[in-house]
Design an enzyme around this catalytic site. Structure first.
Site, mmCIF file in Angstrom:
data_model
loop_
_atom_site.group_PDB
_atom_site.id
_atom_site.type_symbol
_atom_site.label_atom_id
_atom_site.label_comp_id
_atom_site.label_asym_id
_atom_site.label_seq_id
_atom_site.Cartn_x
_atom_site.Cartn_y
_atom_site.Cartn_z
ATOM 1 N N ARG A 88 36.976 41.434 33.907
ATOM 2 C CA ARG A 88 35.650 41.500 33.898
ATOM 3 C C ARG A 88 34.974 42.182 32.561
ATOM 4 O O ARG A 88 33.820 41.963 32.463
ATOM 5 C CB ARG A 88 35.181 42.159 34.992
ATOM 6 N N ARG A 173 23.888 41.340 38.954
ATOM 7 C CA ARG A 173 25.142 41.079 38.640
ATOM 8 C C ARG A 173 25.231 40.049 37.487
ATOM 9 O O ARG A 173 26.052 39.780 36.725
ATOM 10 C CB ARG A 173 25.718 40.195 39.892
HETATM 11 P P1 ADP Z 1 31.162 37.616 42.427
HETATM 12 O O1 ADP Z 1 32.181 37.003 41.473
HETATM 13 O O2 ADP Z 1 30.648 36.688 43.044
HETATM 14 O O3 ADP Z 1 30.040 38.654 41.623
HETATM 15 P P2 ADP Z 1 33.313 39.232 43.417
HETATM 16 O O4 ADP Z 1 33.754 38.880 44.742
HETATM 17 O O5 ADP Z 1 34.115 38.831 42.304
HETATM 18 O O6 ADP Z 1 32.104 38.562 43.222
HETATM 19 O O7 ADP Z 1 33.029 40.748 43.109
HETATM 20 C C1 ADP Z 1 32.048 41.474 43.909
HETATM 21 C C2 ADP Z 1 31.802 42.839 43.208
HETATM 22 O O8 ADP Z 1 33.316 43.556 43.249
HETATM 23 C C3 ADP Z 1 31.423 43.029 41.943
HETATM 24 O O9 ADP Z 1 30.076 42.928 41.685
HETATM 25 C C4 ADP Z 1 31.915 44.462 41.499
HETATM 26 O O10 ADP Z 1 31.352 45.443 41.801
HETATM 27 C C5 ADP Z 1 33.468 44.505 42.100
HETATM 28 N N1 ADP Z 1 34.319 43.797 41.305
HETATM 29 C C6 ADP Z 1 35.237 42.734 41.412
HETATM 30 N N2 ADP Z 1 36.152 42.466 40.582
HETATM 31 C C7 ADP Z 1 36.052 43.369 39.556
HETATM 32 C C8 ADP Z 1 36.595 43.647 38.277
HETATM 33 N N3 ADP Z 1 37.609 43.057 37.768
HETATM 34 N N4 ADP Z 1 36.019 44.740 37.610
HETATM 35 C C9 ADP Z 1 35.218 45.747 38.063
HETATM 36 N N5 ADP Z 1 34.336 45.285 39.343
HETATM 37 C C10 ADP Z 1 35.052 44.390 40.104
#
Ligand code: ADP
Ligand code: ZN
Length: 215
Positions: A88, A173
């Site tokens: 990310r 987000r």
């Molecule tokens: P979406 O893609 O719908 O935003 P996710 O389910 O992938 O939702 O992620 C939800 C939350 O989990 C993110 O907003 C973040 O807070 C956290 N998160 C998930 N993956 C990561 C990552 N690779 N690095 C940092 N935070 C993460």
């Protein structure tokens, strides 16, 4: 197949990943699902991650890299994996590069699922998720509601709106995505790994990827 799925929240990474696992037994690895599971189970990781997640902020890279280092070495990853929601940030992508090199794993592709902003906003505001951490099935109140309102078709648990799916957290987000995650497209382009697909239909995305991977 060994793929990274890139795309804004709501682009359909999870849906596409689930469809791809059915093709060759590759596993979906969703850092969001892992983190939500940890929050619900009340583990130390979950407690650390929760405040960031509620605000729609990213969880610190160090926590995520700890999760991924363990997960990628589990035996089910040998058949292939679909990384959904990871990396990310540029530091996560760099750390992943080192980890894969150490484990002697080569990526096939970084898929950029491209969806217009209006479609994303509409999808996220109408999205609902099964609250059972083992299930986390996704519904949409307009396009794919559960058969019985508020109840998961797959496991019978409650279907809820996620804490980070209020309008304020959604906008945050998307901002975080543009600022921290979108630069990964350029990062993987330099490595010649990017394939951009239009994500308005997940079926079409899967069809295009099958063709590109020769499956
Ligand atoms: P979406 O893609 O719908 O935003 P996710 O389910 O992938 O939702 O992620 C939800 C939350 O989990 C993110 O907003 C973040 O807070 C956290 N998160 C998930 N993956 C990561 C990552 N690779 N690095 C940092 N935070 C993460
Ligand atoms: Zn369920």
């Amino acid at each position: 197949m060994k793929l990274i799925l890139l795309g804004a929240p709501g682009a359909g990474k999870g849906t596409v990943a689930k469809m791809l696992t059915a093709i060759d037994g590759s596993v979906q690895i969703s850092t969001g699902d892992i983190l939500r599971g940890a929050v619900q189970a009340g583990t130390e990781l979950g407690r650390e991650a929760e405040t960031y997640m509620k605000r729609g902020d990213l969880v610190p890279d160090s926590l995520i890299m700890g999760i991924m280092e363990n997960r990628l070495q589990e035996p089910d990853c040998a058949k292939g994996f679909l990384l959904d929601g990871f990396p990310r940030t540029i530091p996560q992508a760099e750390a992943l590069g080192e980890l894969l090199e150490r484990l002697n794993i080569t990526l096939d592709m970084a898929v950029n699922i491209d969806v217009p902003r209006e479609v994303i906003l509409d999808r996220l505001c109408t999205r609902r998720t099964c609250e059972n951490p083992e299930c986390q099935a996704i519904y949409n109140v307009k396009s794919s509601p559960p058969q019985q309102e508020g109840i998961c078709d797959k496991c019978g648990s409650a279907v809820i709106q996620r804490d980070d799916e209020t309008e304020e957290a959604i906008l945050h987000r998307l901002e975080t995505y543009n600022e921290k995650t979108a630069p990964l497209i350029g990062f993987y382009e330099k490595k010649g790994l990017v394939k951009t697909v239009s994500g308005t239909s997940s079926d079409a995305v899967v069809g295009e990827l099958k063709a590109a991977l020769g499956l």
